[in-house]
Design an enzyme around this catalytic site. Sequence first.
Site: not given
Ligand code: GDP
Length: 137
Positions: A115, A49, A112, A9, A126
């Site tokens: 991905h 997303y 973070n 990222k 994807e």
């Molecule tokens: P991943 O599969 O671990 O990447 O997590 P998810 O699929 O649940 O979420 C996708 C992305 O959305 C995450 O990697 C974060 O960058 C973002 N994200 C998820 N939860 C939060 C949140 O509570 N707040 C914010 N700002 N971003 C979030």
Amino acid sequence: MQKTLSIIKPDAVKKGVIGKIIDRFESNGLRIAAAKKLKLSEEDAKNFYIVHKDRPFYGELVKFMTSGPVVVMVLEGENAVAKNRELMGATDPKKAENGTIRADFADSIDANAVHGSDSLENAAIEISFFFSNREIC
Ligand code: GDP
């Protein structure tokens, strides 16, 4: 053998840790089958997303993912989907296990570092979002 999609990222690209992150994959049995650096458009990020479109953080996520270039990769190896998720660590770097990519390189739950596809089915979707078959070696 499985294939999965990985994205380094914008935060990690800005920090100059592309090589360090790729080393985690290669040192743990994941081969780089395809790779490119690009800047996502707003439309790209929104579509990628789309499953999160009703979540409160969707707007922030799209803004962050378009804030700078990313590196997208196809990783290949045994159990690649789960292996990549294990190497990444938890979504929130504060909760990520020591030694994971997010524990070592991520700043916050949105910035973070990486991905990774969360299932074999999503991995296929994807991968085809970013790569044509002839770009995958
Ligand atoms: P991943 O599969 O671990 O990447 O997590 P998810 O699929 O649940 O979420 C996708 C992305 O959305 C995450 O990697 C974060 O960058 C973002 N994200 C998820 N939860 C939060 C949140 O509570 N707040 C914010 N700002 N971003 C979030």
